[in-house]
Write a protein that holds these residues in place. Structure first.
Motif, PDB file in Angstrom:
ATOM      1  N   SER A  53      70.027 -66.577 -94.779  1.00  0.00           N
ATOM      2  CA  SER A  53      69.976 -65.125 -94.877  1.00  0.00           C
ATOM      3  C   SER A  53      71.032 -64.497 -93.972  1.00  0.00           C
ATOM      4  N   ASN A  54      71.642 -63.422 -94.445  1.00  0.00           N
ATOM      5  CA  ASN A  54      72.611 -62.728 -93.595  1.00  0.00           C
ATOM      6  C   ASN A  54      71.927 -61.886 -92.531  1.00  0.00           C
ATOM      7  N   LYS A  55      70.607 -61.695 -92.702  1.00  0.00           N
ATOM      8  CA  LYS A  55      69.803 -60.999 -91.689  1.00  0.00           C
ATOM      9  C   LYS A  55      68.506 -61.794 -91.476  1.00  0.00           C
ATOM     10  N   PRO A  56      68.579 -62.903 -90.764  1.00  0.00           N
ATOM     11  CA  PRO A  56      67.382 -63.739 -90.596  1.00  0.00           C
ATOM     12  C   PRO A  56      66.292 -63.034 -89.800  1.00  0.00           C
ATOM     13  N   VAL A  57      65.046 -63.245 -90.230  1.00  0.00           N
ATOM     14  CA  VAL A  57      63.878 -62.668 -89.566  1.00  0.00           C
ATOM     15  C   VAL A  57      62.930 -63.803 -89.202  1.00  0.00           C
ATOM     16  N   SER A  58      62.485 -63.843 -87.954  1.00  0.00           N
ATOM     17  CA  SER A  58      61.549 -64.876 -87.511  1.00  0.00           C
ATOM     18  C   SER A  58      60.118 -64.385 -87.691  1.00  0.00           C
ATOM     19  N   VAL A  59      59.281 -65.254 -88.287  1.00  0.00           N
ATOM     20  CA  VAL A  59      57.896 -64.912 -88.604  1.00  0.00           C
ATOM     21  C   VAL A  59      56.983 -65.931 -87.932  1.00  0.00           C
ATOM     22  N   VAL A  60      56.039 -65.456 -87.128  1.00  0.00           N
ATOM     23  CA  VAL A  60      55.068 -66.315 -86.454  1.00  0.00           C
ATOM     24  C   VAL A  60      53.739 -66.194 -87.192  1.00  0.00           C
ATOM     25  N   CYS A  61      53.152 -67.335 -87.557  1.00  0.00           N
ATOM     26  CA  CYS A  61      51.969 -67.357 -88.420  1.00  0.00           C
ATOM     27  C   CYS A  61      50.794 -68.028 -87.723  1.00  0.00           C
ATOM     28  N   VAL A  62      49.618 -67.376 -87.796  1.00  0.00           N
ATOM     29  CA  VAL A  62      48.374 -67.959 -87.313  1.00  0.00           C
ATOM     30  C   VAL A  62      47.273 -67.650 -88.319  1.00  0.00           C
ATOM     31  N   SER A  63      46.210 -68.447 -88.275  1.00  0.00           N
ATOM     32  CA  SER A  63      45.049 -68.193 -89.117  1.00  0.00           C
ATOM     33  C   SER A  63      43.860 -68.970 -88.566  1.00  0.00           C
ATOM     34  N   ASN A  64      42.670 -68.568 -88.970  1.00  0.00           N
ATOM     35  CA  ASN A  64      41.443 -69.264 -88.572  1.00  0.00           C
ATOM     36  C   ASN A  64      41.390 -69.487 -87.062  1.00  0.00           C
ATOM     37  N   THR A  65      41.591 -68.404 -86.326  1.00  0.00           N
ATOM     38  CA  THR A  65      41.572 -68.514 -84.864  1.00  0.00           C
ATOM     39  C   THR A  65      40.151 -68.448 -84.323  1.00  0.00           C
ATOM     40  N   TYR A  66      39.255 -67.717 -85.009  1.00  0.00           N
ATOM     41  CA  TYR A  66      37.880 -67.526 -84.553  1.00  0.00           C
ATOM     42  C   TYR A  66      37.891 -66.929 -83.139  1.00  0.00           C
ATOM     43  N   LYS A  74      57.656 -66.003 -79.349  1.00  0.00           N
ATOM     44  CA  LYS A  74      58.318 -64.742 -79.667  1.00  0.00           C
ATOM     45  C   LYS A  74      58.824 -64.759 -81.109  1.00  0.00           C
ATOM     46  N   GLY A  75      58.955 -63.580 -81.688  1.00  0.00           N
ATOM     47  CA  GLY A  75      59.449 -63.465 -83.046  1.00  0.00           C
ATOM     48  C   GLY A  75      59.511 -62.011 -83.464  1.00  0.00           C
ATOM     49  N   ASP A  76      59.957 -61.783 -84.688  1.00  0.00           N
ATOM     50  CA  ASP A  76      60.049 -60.417 -85.208  1.00  0.00           C
ATOM     51  C   ASP A  76      58.742 -59.955 -85.837  1.00  0.00           C
ATOM     52  N   VAL A  77      58.088 -60.868 -86.557  1.00  0.00           N
ATOM     53  CA  VAL A  77      56.863 -60.538 -87.292  1.00  0.00           C
ATOM     54  C   VAL A  77      55.760 -61.508 -86.874  1.00  0.00           C
ATOM     55  N   LEU A  78      54.563 -60.974 -86.662  1.00  0.00           N
ATOM     56  CA  LEU A  78      53.392 -61.793 -86.348  1.00  0.00           C
ATOM     57  C   LEU A  78      52.361 -61.584 -87.452  1.00  0.00           C
ATOM     58  N   ILE A  79      51.907 -62.682 -88.075  1.00  0.00           N
ATOM     59  CA  ILE A  79      50.964 -62.621 -89.195  1.00  0.00           C
ATOM     60  C   ILE A  79      49.709 -63.417 -88.861  1.00  0.00           C
ATOM     61  N   HIS A  80      48.554 -62.798 -89.121  1.00  0.00           N
ATOM     62  CA  HIS A  80      47.274 -63.502 -89.026  1.00  0.00           C
ATOM     63  C   HIS A  80      46.646 -63.502 -90.412  1.00  0.00           C
ATOM     64  N   ALA A  81      46.372 -64.702 -90.944  1.00  0.00           N
ATOM     65  CA  ALA A  81      45.934 -64.836 -92.332  1.00  0.00           C
ATOM     66  C   ALA A  81      44.424 -64.978 -92.489  1.00  0.00           C
ATOM     67  N   GLY A  82      43.647 -64.406 -91.571  1.00  0.00           N
ATOM     68  CA  GLY A  82      42.208 -64.320 -91.789  1.00  0.00           C
ATOM     69  C   GLY A  82      41.360 -65.240 -90.937  1.00  0.00           C
ATOM     70  N   ASP A  83      40.043 -64.960 -90.948  1.00  0.00           N
ATOM     71  CA  ASP A  83      39.058 -65.608 -90.083  1.00  0.00           C
ATOM     72  C   ASP A  83      39.408 -65.351 -88.621  1.00  0.00           C
ATOM     73  N   ALA A 154      62.578 -54.778 -90.671  1.00  0.00           N
ATOM     74  CA  ALA A 154      62.564 -55.672 -89.516  1.00  0.00           C
ATOM     75  C   ALA A 154      63.474 -55.099 -88.428  1.00  0.00           C
ATOM     76  N   PRO A 155      63.388 -55.609 -87.207  1.00  0.00           N
ATOM     77  CA  PRO A 155      64.240 -55.086 -86.122  1.00  0.00           C
ATOM     78  C   PRO A 155      65.730 -55.124 -86.433  1.00  0.00           C
ATOM     79  N   ASN A 156      66.174 -56.083 -87.278  1.00  0.00           N
ATOM     80  CA  ASN A 156      67.597 -56.169 -87.612  1.00  0.00           C
ATOM     81  C   ASN A 156      67.963 -55.316 -88.824  1.00  0.00           C
ATOM     82  N   GLY A 157      66.994 -54.530 -89.323  1.00  0.00           N
ATOM     83  CA  GLY A 157      67.263 -53.655 -90.453  1.00  0.00           C
ATOM     84  C   GLY A 157      66.966 -54.262 -91.811  1.00  0.00           C
ATOM     85  N   LYS A 158      66.562 -55.515 -91.867  1.00  0.00           N
ATOM     86  CA  LYS A 158      66.258 -56.150 -93.146  1.00  0.00           C
ATOM     87  C   LYS A 158      64.957 -55.581 -93.713  1.00  0.00           C
TER      88      LYS A 158
END
Length: 308
Positions: A53-66, A74-83, A154-158
């Motif tokens: 990508s000419n504008k890379p975006v870093s995505v941090v993913c977690v789920s089922n943390t309870y 660190k990253g641009d986007v933080l996603i929690h996919a439930g539970d 995103a922070p880089n404009g993407k």
């Protein structure tokens, strides 16, 4: 039970839960030899790299943390996919939201999961929550998606087009956000142009222990997102690339069926084609972000960070 054993139970003795051993490769081969070989060929297939990508975006993913709060990279986007909560209570749910809000990521997105029953407006009050609890939640700067989408910069404009859903095929009636497994729940819901898809359920046959949704898998074939983040299937933490080729289709056809040499031959042909004529169409990076271990493995894992 002896008097001594009864006294130990009465005094609240703590017992260590020992998970059963994970089936060995030989045990899995004996149970389903053709599918075992097909899956091995699928693992060894040639994967076409994503175009940078000419504008890379870093995505941090977690789920089922309870109630687990691991260190978040660190990253641009933080996603929690439930539970987010173990019991559907507002206290546990809010505690996880507070932890997510403490993170420095400029974009934070959450979908609920099956154990987050308080968020399911089709359910009455439960043992650990009241219907009014949903309106008392402090989201901070977190974006909550429930069968809905949003377009963000995103922070880089993407520009990122993101769509999320908490829903899964039914497992236990007491849990939230469930639909009948034979229902085509996803048809017409997911927009055609999605960069990041977030669902609590996996697609069927991929990082799912066969608990995922076949109808969701069909939607991925029809309209592949670049990144699909999910949870639920705790034994299958990790990543996978979908290339939507003949090999993938042949392996998916075998999963859940009692098939033989004819079907395996289709897989073999697809495997050869994956090396001779690599996939050139759209691809999807799958992320099963369950940090809490499952049936065979109760270890805690860290968040998964990817770049799109």
């Amino acid at each position: 039970m002896s008097t001594k054993d009864s006294d130990a139970v009465a005094q609240g003795a703590i017992f260590k839960v020992i998970p059963p051993p994970k089936p060995t490769a030989w045990q899995r081969f004996k149970k389903q030899p053709f599918l075992f070989i097909a899956r091995k060929l699928y693992e060894w297939r040639r994967i076409t790299p994503f175009e940078p990508s000419n504008k890379p975006v870093s995505v941090v993913c977690v789920s089922n943390t309870y109630y687990q709060h691991p260190e978040i990279p660190k990253g641009d986007v933080l996603i929690h996919a439930g539970d987010l909560s173990p019991d559907g209570s507002r206290a546990h749910f809010q505690r996880t939201l507070d932890w997510l809000n403490e993170q420095p990521h400029s974009i934070k997105i959450v979908v609920a999961g099956m154990t987050d029953q308080l968020m399911d407006r089709h359910r009455d009050a439960g043992r650990c929550w009241d219907r009014e609890d949903r309106d008392k939640i402090d989201w901070g700067d977190i974006i909550y998606l429930e069968n809905s989408g949003i377009t963000l910069l995103a922070p880089n404009g993407k520009r990122l087009r993101i769509w999320g859903s908490p829903c899964s095929p039914i497992r236990e009636k007491k849990l939230g956000f469930q639909y009948p497994r034979d229902k085509s729940f996803w048809k017409g819901k997911i927009p055609e142009t999605v960069d990041i898809l977030i669902t609590h359920t996996p697609p069927y046959g991929h990082l799912d222990s066969s608990t995922g949704c076949y109808h969701l898998l069909h939607e991925l074939w029809e309209n592949p997102p670049r990144l699909h983040v999910f949870g639920r299937a705790r034994e299958n933490y990790g990543t996978e690339v979908l290339q939507y080729d003949k090999l993938q289709a042949s392996v998916e056809f075998m999963i859940g069926r009692d098939e033989g040499l004819k079907e395996l031959w289709q897989v073999i042909k697809g495997f050869v084609l994956s090396w001779v004529c690599p996939a050139t169409g759209r691809r999807t990076l799958l992320v099963n972000a369950c940090i809490t271990g499952g049936f065979w493995d109760m270890t805690r894992r860290g968040p998964i960070k990817v770049v799109i």
